[in-house]
Design a protein around this motif. Sequence first.
Motif, short mmCIF file in Angstrom:
data_model
loop_
_atom_site.label_atom_id
_atom_site.label_comp_id
_atom_site.label_asym_id
_atom_site.label_seq_id
_atom_site.Cartn_x
_atom_site.Cartn_y
_atom_site.Cartn_z
N LEU A 147 -6.97 14.05 -19.97
CA LEU A 147 -7.83 13.30 -19.05
C LEU A 147 -7.54 11.82 -19.18
CD1 LEU A 147 -11.16 15.14 -19.94
CD2 LEU A 147 -9.50 15.77 -18.19
N GLY A 148 -7.64 11.09 -18.08
CA GLY A 148 -7.30 9.68 -18.10
C GLY A 148 -8.39 8.79 -17.56
N THR A 149 -8.58 7.64 -18.20
CA THR A 149 -9.40 6.55 -17.69
C THR A 149 -8.50 5.33 -17.54
OG1 THR A 149 -11.45 7.35 -18.71
CG2 THR A 149 -11.35 5.02 -18.13
N THR A 150 -8.32 4.87 -16.31
CA THR A 150 -7.46 3.73 -16.05
C THR A 150 -8.22 2.44 -16.36
OG1 THR A 150 -6.46 5.00 -14.26
CG2 THR A 150 -5.94 2.66 -14.35
N LEU A 151 -7.55 1.54 -17.06
CA LEU A 151 -8.16 0.28 -17.48
C LEU A 151 -7.41 -0.89 -16.86
CD1 LEU A 151 -8.38 1.15 -21.29
CD2 LEU A 151 -10.21 1.43 -19.60
N TYR A 152 -8.15 -1.79 -16.21
CA TYR A 152 -7.58 -3.03 -15.69
C TYR A 152 -8.36 -4.19 -16.28
CZ TYR A 152 -5.31 -0.29 -11.97
OH TYR A 152 -4.55 0.60 -11.26
N LEU A 153 -7.63 -5.18 -16.78
CA LEU A 153 -8.22 -6.39 -17.34
C LEU A 153 -7.56 -7.57 -16.65
CD1 LEU A 153 -10.33 -6.34 -19.63
CD2 LEU A 153 -8.51 -6.96 -21.22
N SER A 154 -8.36 -8.43 -16.00
CA SER A 154 -7.78 -9.53 -15.24
C SER A 154 -8.63 -10.79 -15.34
CB SER A 154 -7.64 -9.14 -13.76
OG SER A 154 -7.05 -10.19 -13.01
N ARG A 155 -7.95 -11.94 -15.34
CA ARG A 155 -8.69 -13.20 -15.27
C ARG A 155 -8.78 -13.72 -13.84
NH1 ARG A 155 -4.26 -14.46 -18.72
NH2 ARG A 155 -2.51 -15.47 -17.65
N VAL A 156 -8.27 -12.96 -12.88
CA VAL A 156 -8.35 -13.30 -11.46
C VAL A 156 -9.51 -12.52 -10.85
CG1 VAL A 156 -7.16 -13.29 -9.24
CG2 VAL A 156 -5.87 -13.69 -11.35
N PRO A 157 -10.46 -13.17 -10.22
CA PRO A 157 -11.60 -12.44 -9.62
C PRO A 157 -11.15 -11.56 -8.47
CG PRO A 157 -11.64 -14.76 -9.00
CD PRO A 157 -10.58 -14.64 -10.04
N ALA A 158 -11.86 -10.46 -8.27
CA ALA A 158 -11.48 -9.49 -7.23
C ALA A 158 -11.51 -10.11 -5.84
CB ALA A 158 -12.42 -8.29 -7.28
N GLU A 159 -12.44 -11.06 -5.60
CA GLU A 159 -12.53 -11.67 -4.28
C GLU A 159 -11.37 -12.59 -3.95
OE1 GLU A 159 -15.46 -13.83 -7.07
OE2 GLU A 159 -14.80 -11.77 -6.62
N ALA A 160 -10.50 -12.87 -4.93
CA ALA A 160 -9.35 -13.74 -4.70
C ALA A 160 -8.11 -12.96 -4.26
CB ALA A 160 -9.03 -14.54 -5.96
N THR A 161 -8.20 -11.63 -4.18
CA THR A 161 -7.03 -10.85 -3.79
C THR A 161 -6.81 -10.91 -2.28
OG1 THR A 161 -8.35 -8.83 -3.57
CG2 THR A 161 -7.33 -9.25 -5.71
N ARG A 162 -5.58 -10.68 -1.88
CA ARG A 162 -5.23 -10.59 -0.47
C ARG A 162 -4.01 -9.68 -0.35
NH1 ARG A 162 -0.85 -13.89 0.75
NH2 ARG A 162 -1.38 -13.79 2.96
N ALA A 163 -3.82 -9.12 0.82
CA ALA A 163 -2.70 -8.21 1.05
C ALA A 163 -2.01 -8.58 2.35
CB ALA A 163 -3.19 -6.76 1.11
N ASP A 164 -0.74 -8.20 2.46
CA ASP A 164 0.04 -8.42 3.66
C ASP A 164 0.57 -7.09 4.17
OD1 ASP A 164 -0.18 -11.24 3.59
OD2 ASP A 164 1.43 -11.33 2.10
N LEU A 165 0.48 -6.88 5.47
CA LEU A 165 1.12 -5.73 6.10
C LEU A 165 2.53 -6.18 6.48
CD1 LEU A 165 1.00 -2.87 7.31
CD2 LEU A 165 0.14 -3.90 9.42
N VAL A 166 3.53 -5.65 5.78
CA VAL A 166 4.90 -6.14 5.96
C VAL A 166 5.81 -5.14 6.68
CG1 VAL A 166 4.78 -7.69 4.00
CG2 VAL A 166 5.52 -5.34 3.63
N GLY A 167 5.26 -3.99 7.05
CA GLY A 167 6.07 -3.01 7.77
C GLY A 167 5.21 -1.95 8.41
N LEU A 168 5.56 -1.57 9.64
CA LEU A 168 4.86 -0.49 10.36
C LEU A 168 5.89 0.23 11.20
CD1 LEU A 168 2.26 0.98 11.18
CD2 LEU A 168 1.93 -0.76 12.95
N ASP A 169 6.16 1.49 10.85
CA ASP A 169 7.20 2.26 11.52
C ASP A 169 6.69 3.65 11.89
OD1 ASP A 169 9.59 0.42 11.20
OD2 ASP A 169 9.03 0.70 9.11
N ALA A 170 7.21 4.19 12.97
CA ALA A 170 6.89 5.56 13.39
C ALA A 170 8.19 6.35 13.51
CB ALA A 170 6.14 5.56 14.72
N HIS A 171 8.19 7.57 12.98
CA HIS A 171 9.37 8.42 13.01
C HIS A 171 8.97 9.86 13.31
CE1 HIS A 171 11.66 5.14 11.19
NE2 HIS A 171 10.74 5.06 10.24
N ALA A 172 9.88 10.58 13.92
CA ALA A 172 9.66 12.00 14.17
C ALA A 172 10.05 12.79 12.93
CB ALA A 172 10.47 12.46 15.37
N ILE A 173 9.24 13.80 12.61
CA ILE A 173 9.58 14.76 11.56
C ILE A 173 9.68 16.12 12.21
CG2 ILE A 173 8.86 15.81 9.39
CD1 ILE A 173 7.34 13.33 8.73
N GLY A 174 10.88 16.64 12.27
CA GLY A 174 11.08 17.88 13.01
C GLY A 174 10.93 17.63 14.50
#
Length: 277
Positions: A147-174
Amino acid sequence: MRTRIWLSWTVAALATVQSASASLLAQAVPSKYNLTVHAAEPVSRDVVVRNLGEGPVVVKVRLSDWTLDESGAMRLLDSGSTPTTLDGSIEFEPREFSLGPGENGVIHVVMRLPAAGPATRGGVLLSEVRPTTWPKAQLGPRAIAELGTTLYLSRVPAEATRADLVGLDAHAIGDTALAVAFQVRNPGERHLYSTGDVALRDSTGAIVAQGSVGTGVVLPGARRIFTWTCSNRLAPGRYTVTATLDTGEPELIVGETRVRWPMTPMAPLPVAATDDH
């Protein structure tokens, strides 16, 4: 188009393991800790291991590092293997204990984030659970749960995070399935979680299919690819794919791409692992 995301990741916190001679049912609570701390100041938390099975068990506890690839697949490593390891910054007791049926055991964890080095460190506290004794007539594989418990320790507050959408692709499968893959980048120093919705509209603007991707973690400086597959039978024509992502920030991230169906089939894309790490 610009707006914002959250996605997530996890090691099993509840496990049922069966063999020809024995079975285990155990749980670790919580499945993760996301902690914001001041450098060098200790922070303590408890992890509870529950024996939900009918027999006595022995629990052995250890710390593990891990890595995550772009599709969300996790790989456990020896403690101290990665630059963001918690090795040397964490103490936990007890490291081994026994539990009778229905009993709980408490692991006390104390962590300190070094003043120098990565702003965010992480690891997995693994609790190996096995029967106290093995039957003399052992048949088949032995029942062992981890069994696992994931641990994160950070000095950066959660509200300071940001993300970028850097790719969006559509493909046929079959011949019948349309896969939408979007790539999320975390340029910051703290992990973040992302989840999202996908809508497919025809040339009139009507929604012909929609769905969501599970929550997964995006590690600092890393990228994740999340995939949604539309199995609805589509009529030939033009379609607009809209992905709306949520990272818990005030704005959403919205991306669009246009496709013509049918498309040339491609190999299946990696399925984004959903997690709660």
